[in-house]
Design a protein around this motif. Structure first.
Motif, short mmCIF file in Angstrom:
data_model
loop_
_atom_site.label_atom_id
_atom_site.label_comp_id
_atom_site.label_asym_id
_atom_site.label_seq_id
_atom_site.Cartn_x
_atom_site.Cartn_y
_atom_site.Cartn_z
N VAL A 264 0.84 -1.19 0.00
CA VAL A 264 0.00 0.00 0.00
C VAL A 264 0.87 1.24 0.00
O VAL A 264 1.87 1.32 0.71
N GLN A 265 0.48 2.20 -0.83
CA GLN A 265 1.21 3.47 -0.87
C GLN A 265 0.63 4.41 0.17
O GLN A 265 -0.47 4.93 0.01
N LEU A 266 1.33 4.63 1.26
CA LEU A 266 0.90 5.58 2.27
C LEU A 266 1.31 6.99 1.84
O LEU A 266 2.32 7.19 1.20
N TYR A 267 0.51 7.94 2.27
CA TYR A 267 0.76 9.31 1.84
C TYR A 267 2.11 9.82 2.34
O TYR A 267 2.79 10.56 1.66
N ASP A 268 2.49 9.46 3.55
CA ASP A 268 3.70 10.04 4.12
C ASP A 268 4.78 9.03 4.45
O ASP A 268 5.86 9.40 4.88
N PHE A 269 4.53 7.76 4.26
CA PHE A 269 5.51 6.74 4.59
C PHE A 269 6.05 5.99 3.37
O PHE A 269 6.95 5.18 3.49
N GLY A 270 5.47 6.23 2.19
CA GLY A 270 5.87 5.43 1.04
C GLY A 270 5.18 4.08 1.05
O GLY A 270 4.18 3.87 1.72
N ARG A 271 5.70 3.13 0.31
CA ARG A 271 5.06 1.83 0.17
C ARG A 271 5.31 0.97 1.40
O ARG A 271 6.42 0.89 1.91
N ARG A 272 4.25 0.32 1.88
CA ARG A 272 4.34 -0.55 3.05
C ARG A 272 3.49 -1.80 2.82
O ARG A 272 2.54 -1.79 2.06
N SER A 273 3.84 -2.86 3.51
CA SER A 273 3.07 -4.09 3.45
C SER A 273 2.03 -4.07 4.56
O SER A 273 2.33 -3.75 5.70
N TRP A 274 0.80 -4.45 4.20
CA TRP A 274 -0.29 -4.39 5.17
C TRP A 274 -0.94 -5.74 5.36
O TRP A 274 -1.23 -6.46 4.43
N GLY A 275 -1.20 -6.09 6.63
CA GLY A 275 -1.98 -7.27 6.94
C GLY A 275 -3.45 -6.92 7.03
O GLY A 275 -3.85 -5.76 6.85
N LEU A 276 -4.28 -7.89 7.31
CA LEU A 276 -5.72 -7.67 7.36
C LEU A 276 -6.09 -6.97 8.65
O LEU A 276 -6.35 -7.59 9.67
N GLY A 277 -6.10 -5.65 8.60
CA GLY A 277 -6.51 -4.88 9.77
C GLY A 277 -5.40 -4.63 10.76
O GLY A 277 -5.57 -3.85 11.68
N PHE A 278 -4.26 -5.29 10.60
CA PHE A 278 -3.16 -5.09 11.53
C PHE A 278 -1.97 -4.57 10.74
O PHE A 278 -1.40 -5.25 9.90
N GLN A 279 -1.60 -3.33 11.04
CA GLN A 279 -0.66 -2.61 10.20
C GLN A 279 0.75 -3.18 10.31
O GLN A 279 1.21 -3.56 11.37
N ARG A 280 1.41 -3.19 9.17
CA ARG A 280 2.84 -3.53 9.12
C ARG A 280 3.59 -2.39 8.45
O ARG A 280 4.51 -2.60 7.69
N ASP A 281 3.17 -1.18 8.76
CA ASP A 281 3.75 -0.04 8.06
C ASP A 281 4.92 0.58 8.81
O ASP A 281 5.38 1.66 8.47
N LEU A 282 5.41 -0.08 9.85
CA LEU A 282 6.56 0.43 10.58
C LEU A 282 7.83 0.28 9.77
O LEU A 282 8.16 -0.81 9.32
N SER A 283 8.53 1.36 9.61
CA SER A 283 9.82 1.30 8.93
C SER A 283 10.79 0.50 9.78
O SER A 283 10.87 0.66 11.00
N ARG A 284 11.54 -0.38 9.15
CA ARG A 284 12.46 -1.23 9.92
C ARG A 284 13.54 -0.41 10.61
O ARG A 284 14.05 -0.79 11.65
N ASP A 285 13.90 0.74 10.04
CA ASP A 285 14.91 1.55 10.69
C ASP A 285 14.31 2.46 11.77
O ASP A 285 15.03 3.18 12.45
N LEU A 286 12.99 2.41 11.93
CA LEU A 286 12.37 3.16 13.01
C LEU A 286 12.52 2.44 14.34
O LEU A 286 12.77 3.06 15.38
N LEU A 287 12.40 1.11 14.31
CA LEU A 287 12.46 0.33 15.53
C LEU A 287 13.90 0.11 15.97
O LEU A 287 14.80 -0.04 15.14
N GLY A 288 14.09 0.05 17.27
CA GLY A 288 15.41 -0.22 17.81
C GLY A 288 15.69 -1.70 17.88
O GLY A 288 15.07 -2.52 17.20
N ASP A 289 16.62 -2.08 18.75
CA ASP A 289 17.02 -3.48 18.88
C ASP A 289 15.94 -4.30 19.56
O ASP A 289 15.09 -3.79 20.30
N GLY A 290 15.97 -5.60 19.30
CA GLY A 290 15.13 -6.52 20.04
C GLY A 290 13.79 -6.85 19.41
O GLY A 290 13.03 -7.62 19.99
N TRP A 291 13.49 -6.28 18.25
CA TRP A 291 12.21 -6.57 17.60
C TRP A 291 12.43 -7.57 16.47
O TRP A 291 13.27 -7.37 15.61
N GLY A 292 11.65 -8.66 16.48
CA GLY A 292 11.83 -9.73 15.51
C GLY A 292 11.26 -9.41 14.15
O GLY A 292 10.57 -8.41 13.94
#
Length: 340
Positions: A264-292
């Motif tokens: 999905v093309q988000l207006y301010d985040f660029g292209r992201r992968s989306w699940g059914l109702g549960f967002q996966r639009d977090l940029s991988r470089d946004l999250l710190g250590d420890g997230w799988g």
């Protein structure tokens, strides 16, 4: 401030928040943090200038109605009153050709590129949804995130399949099993507010009896659906459901809800992968250590300087849900999530 856990990551979050409040980088924040079975709820600073951020004054989270509606739709599919493959045309007598082909799963993915017309003067949710499907046409080009129209249609469908107002559907199917008294999508007599509302009067999703209360100074800009802690508990139950220990959803249902959807093309985040109702639009470089690698969540912003972050990691059963009360940069969000 709420009672604190002795958990070190939680203490780290608390120290960061207090430092940012003291330096006026943020006015305040509300946080729910859970790692395995240990959880904590932190409230610090001010919800608005001169108004303390306490559990009694803050609690409306912007941009989380999608997850709540997804859970309700998953329960409806488990109970056999609808399926995620049902087409919108099953529930409305009149649809434009393109809308007639839309499935429940398309609504849950929020990946339809629809005109943003919400018919905001129409107070009845069912009538609003009917007008949307009878007039909207899918737009050409990449799909853009559009929660308002899809949420209105999905909410009306849930009312139809249960023959109940959406408020009661959410209360009976989602809120009560998890003992979440503040979880709601519609106005209640005790705490009335309206999600998807802006101060300029646009984007009203549902009618509201007492607009002044919904726009209390502690909850500026768009209102939402629940407290940070309630949303954290909902996310925790989703993770528990993956292991068969959840209350609301059986493992096959929650697994499907969390599967990657279309790009999905988000207006301010660029292209992201989306699940059914549960967002996966977090940029991988946004999250710190420890997230799988299976981490899902959403970073949302709203008018009047609100930032909301929801993150959940099935692998470590780790959940972080945050609401900030002033503008927060990605750099600060990264600091908050960079905990072991």
């Amino acid at each position: 401030m709420a009672a604190m856990s002795t958990n070190e990551p939680a203490m780290h979050i608390r120290r960061l928040l207090e430092k940012w409040v003291e330096r006026r980088i943020i006015l305040g924040a509300q946080v729910f943090y859970q790692h395995h079975d240990e959880e904590c709820h932190i409230v610090a600073g001010e919800a608005a200038s001169g108004i303390d951020a306490t559990p009694d004054t803050v609690g409306r989270i912007y941009c989380t109605n999608k997850s709540v509606l997804a859970v309700a739709a998953g329960i409806a599919s488990q109970e056999g009153v609808m399926t995620l493959e049902d087409r919108v045309a099953r529930f409305f007598d009149e649809c434009t050709p393109s809308m007639a082909e839309v499935k429940i799963s398309d609504l849950l993915g929020h990946s339809l590129r629809l005109p943003p017309t919400l018919y905001k003067k129409v107070l009845c949710l069912d009538e609003r949804a009917r007008l949307i499907v009878a007039s909207a046409s899918l737009q050409e080009g990449g799909a853009h995130y559009n929660a308002q129209t899809t949420s209105a249609v999905l909410g009306a469908i849930l009312e139809k399949v249960y023959s109940l107002p959406l408020e009661r559907v959410i209360d009976e199917k989602v809120a009560r099993p998890l003992a979440l008294p503040n979880l709601a999508l519609l106005p209640r007599s005790r705490r009335q507010y309206v999600p998807l509302h802006r101060r300029d009067g646009s984007m009203k999703f549902v009618p509201m009896d007492d607009e002044a209360r919904g726009l209390h100074a502690a909850n500026p800009g768009q209102a939402g659906v629940s407290t940070v802690a309630d949303m954290g508990v909902l996310y925790a139950d989703i993770l528990s459901s993956l292991e068969g220990q959840g209350i609301l959803l059986v493992p096959p249902t929650v697994t499907r809800l969390l599967q990657n959807g279309p790009s999905v093309q988000l207006y301010d985040f660029g292209r992201r992968s989306w699940g059914l109702g549960f967002q996966r639009d977090l940029s991988r470089d946004l999250l710190g250590d420890g997230w799988g690698p299976d981490t899902f969540g959403h970073l949302g912003t709203a008018p009047r300087r609100i930032v909301v972050l929801n993150v959940a990691d099935p692998g470590s059963r780790r959940i972080l849900t945050v609401r900030f009360f002033s503008a927060v940069s990605d750099h600060i969000v990264q600091q908050l999530t960079a905990i072991p």
